[in-house]
Design a protein around this motif. Structure first.
Motif: not given
Length: 386
Positions: A297, A327, A329, A335
């Protein structure tokens, strides 16, 4: 590329000024050795910014005979110059001082049990403890360093004279203890060429990973220590004409213009130049066979940013800066869940190298060991194009 290197060096320099405590450090550490049944002191150099660079790991160079501090200081000083300040190492200096109370000397550490009358007469009681010293290094020093500092898996060993002999002796005992063996002017002739014969008769078929051996000589065997030359010639001939194993890279350096003592600087320089040019990158590509489930992350600066991760293996895109998009999030968090081999090294970008991210806690590549934990969090503080 040169512009980027210079920029990175400037970033490193400026960050070191901002974080004033992040200077290169040398610690003196005392170990109560069970293998040697005595207290020993080691020196540990950590590179500039080590305390701040929490997202980096470092390979380790082990230098023997560091009761003579110049071997340690010279080694730790020259890495930056040989690599244009692009690589950092932890340097460990292993000492073999004379202990007056025990009447125990350097040669006790570095020489095995001797068998010939000539060698016994020459070295006397100051010999015979090399196997215990080997255990001290392998079961006490290295585990201490690996458990206390952020270390990678590749180790370099450096020795001069009888400590160079010990470096080669350790290779014949367990070639997995180190990955690189730099032996500067070793004595191969003691005890009727014992070490030379061990090297020549070693079973090299057991070597199944890249290993680097460097041997050098000065003018030994010409005007003094005549027995050194035939022993040396035996080993050099074996490496030049007989050895057949592509996993082992052997480099021989000859410095007949130097004497036994002052050959250390030029020989070490040549050995490390070759190591960085021909060996380092090959060994850096060695990763664990096992893959580990990892969640990475990163906190970003702008909610509209698209962030990519790229690094040193297939699942990280092999340094393609736009291969793997992370991605979203939340507005400021990206992440990726991924399987990685160890050690994993990577960077974040916005899709190309001009937009590489500067991440808190690292001057260069982020390094993780996924066998130790599965979740990692990072924070971007800027980009190269900002």
């Amino acid at each position: 590329m040169m512009k980027k290197i210079i920029y990175t060096i400037l970033i490193t320099f400026c960050t070191s000024i901002i974080f004033g405590q992040n200077i290169a450090k040398v610690e003196n550490v005392k170990i109560q050795s069970q293998a040697l049944n005595q207290e020993r002191e080691i020196l540990i150099y950590t590179p500039v910014g080590y305390d701040w660079r929490v997202n980096e790991y470092f390979n380790v160079i082990y230098v023997f005979d560091c009761q003579s501090r110049e071997f340690f200081d010279y080694t730790s000083s020259m890495i930056s110059f040989l690599t244009d300040n692009a690589k950092s190492f932890i340097i460990v200096g292993i000492t073999s001082p004379y202990n007056e109370k025990l009447d125990y000397a350097r040669n006790n550490d570095l020489l095995p049990v001797l068998e010939t009358k000539k060698s016994i007469n020459r070295y006397g009681k100051y010999s015979g403890n090399a196997d215990n010293f080997f255990d001290f290094v392998g079961t006490e020093v290295i585990p201490y360093v690996d458990s206390t500092y952020r270390t990678l898996n590749k180790r370099v060993s450096i020795g001069h004279s009888l400590s160079a002999s010990f470096v080669l002796y350790s290779f014949t005992k367990n070639p997995d203890l180190f990955d690189n063996y730099i032996a500067i002017s070793p004595n191969l002739a003691y005890d009727n060429d014992k070490l030379a014969n061990q090297i020549v008769n070693f079973d090299y078929s057991k070597i199944n990973r890249p290993i680097f051996l460097y041997l050098s000589n000065a003018n030994e065997g010409i005007d003094y220590w005549q027995e050194w030359k035939p022993a040396r010639d035996k080993v050099y001939s074996f490496f030049n004409y007989t050895l057949e194993n592509k996993n082992i890279k052997v480099k021989i350096g000859e410095f007949p213009e130097n004497n036994h003592w002052n050959t250390f600087p030029p020989s070490l320089s040549k050995s490390l130049e070759f190591y960085f040019k021909e060996i380092y990158n090959i060994q850096e590509k060695q990763l664990s066979k096992k893959e580990y489930d990892v969640t990475i992350k990163v906190k970003v600066l702008n909610k509209k940013e698209s962030i990519y991760i790229t690094g040193n293996q297939d699942n990280l895109g092999n340094w393609n800066p736009k291969e793997i998009k992370m991605n979203k999030i939340s507005d400021l968090e990206r992440e990726v869940k991924i399987k990685l081999k160890s050690p994993a090294q990577f960077k974040f970008t916005r899709g190309n190298w001009d937009t590489e991210a500067e991440v808190i806690g690292t001057y260069g590549n982020i390094t993780i060991k996924p066998e130790k934990q599965s979740k990692f969090e990072f924070e971007i503080e800027n980009y190269f194009d900002k």
